[in-house]
Design an enzyme around this catalytic site. Structure first.
Site: not given
Ligand code: ZN
Length: 245
Positions: A127, A138
């Site tokens: 997870h 970005c």
């Protein structure tokens, strides 16, 4: 032949199993972390209903992250971002077992990084981890402090939101990590499962690839996999594994 299982099976049996195994894999759930004091984010504290407008599964979903970003981070920082918590006996024992060469991988559903803090090297985080954070625009990686110290929504210098590398509801698990986890379990002669009731995906699927002869369940309460286990220890995971410290 299957060993008799129940409350009376003690740590000596576990040590025997380990000494006769060469490829051990550990699979752990939330119970491993609760013993370090990390509460299950679903647990309702006294102020829960006043503090949060939505259930945790909603607040930790991809769509909520996108539509209610400020509320997402408010919940995330208060309920999931446990930065000063320390590893417990279970984490430490597993790190020791890895050093002996017998334990090949720790597969965890937790996102707190406590296995690595204890010294484990091969940790498969199904997870994700609170310690990795990336800009959604970005993809620049950011220190966890960028999340912890941001007054509201953490932002990259480019203006994009910094998102924790944790798998949210509505998001799929990382394929490469799942494949690596299944690969380790398929090779294992011993699988130790701890701190999970095994009720949720992908635990059941991962178990199906196990071909070894030593399936060990360490859980305080019964699970639906109990009848398949070769050894069951009804104890705290830290106490059960402390024989390897
Ligand atoms: Zn950016």
């Amino acid at each position: 032949m299957k060993k008799e299982w129940g409350l009376f099976v003690k740590n000596e049996s576990l040590k025997d199993y380990v000494s006769s195994s060469n490829y051990i894999v550990f699979f752990g759930g939330a119970g491993v972390s609760t013993e370090s004091g990390i509460p299950d984010f679903r647990s309702k504290d006294g102020l829960y209903s006043q503090a949060w407008k939505y259930p945790p599964e909603t607040m930790l979903s991809r769509s909520f992250f996108q539509s209610n970003t400020r509320d997402f981070f408010d919940f995330y920082k208060k309920k999931l971002l446990h930065l000063s918590v320390q590893p417990n006996k279970a984490h430490q024992a597993l790190a020791s077992l890895e050093q002996t060469g017998k334990l090949k991988a720790v597969i965890t559903q937790n996102i707190d990084g406590l296995h690595q803090k204890a010294g484990s090297k091969n940790v498969l985080e199904l997870h994700g981890s609170i310690w990795r954070n990336n800009c959604v625009s970005c993809n620049t990686s950011h220190d966890v402090e960028a999340i912890a110290s941001a007054p509201g929504i953490p932002l990259c210098s480019c203006g994009g939101v910094v998102k924790p590398d944790v798998v949210l509801f509505e998001e799929s698990l990382n394929d490469n990590i799942m494949i690596a986890a299944m690969d380790h379990i398929a090779q294992a002669d011993m699988l130790i499962i701890g701190g999970t009731s095994l009720g949720v995906y992908p635990a059941a699927g991962l178990l199906q690839v196990f071909k070894g002869d030593k399936l060990v369940l360490i859980n305080k309460t019964a699970t639906h996999m109990d009848s398949a286990a070769d050894l069951i220890i009804r104890d705290s995971i830290g106490d059960a594994l402390s024989c390897f410290l």
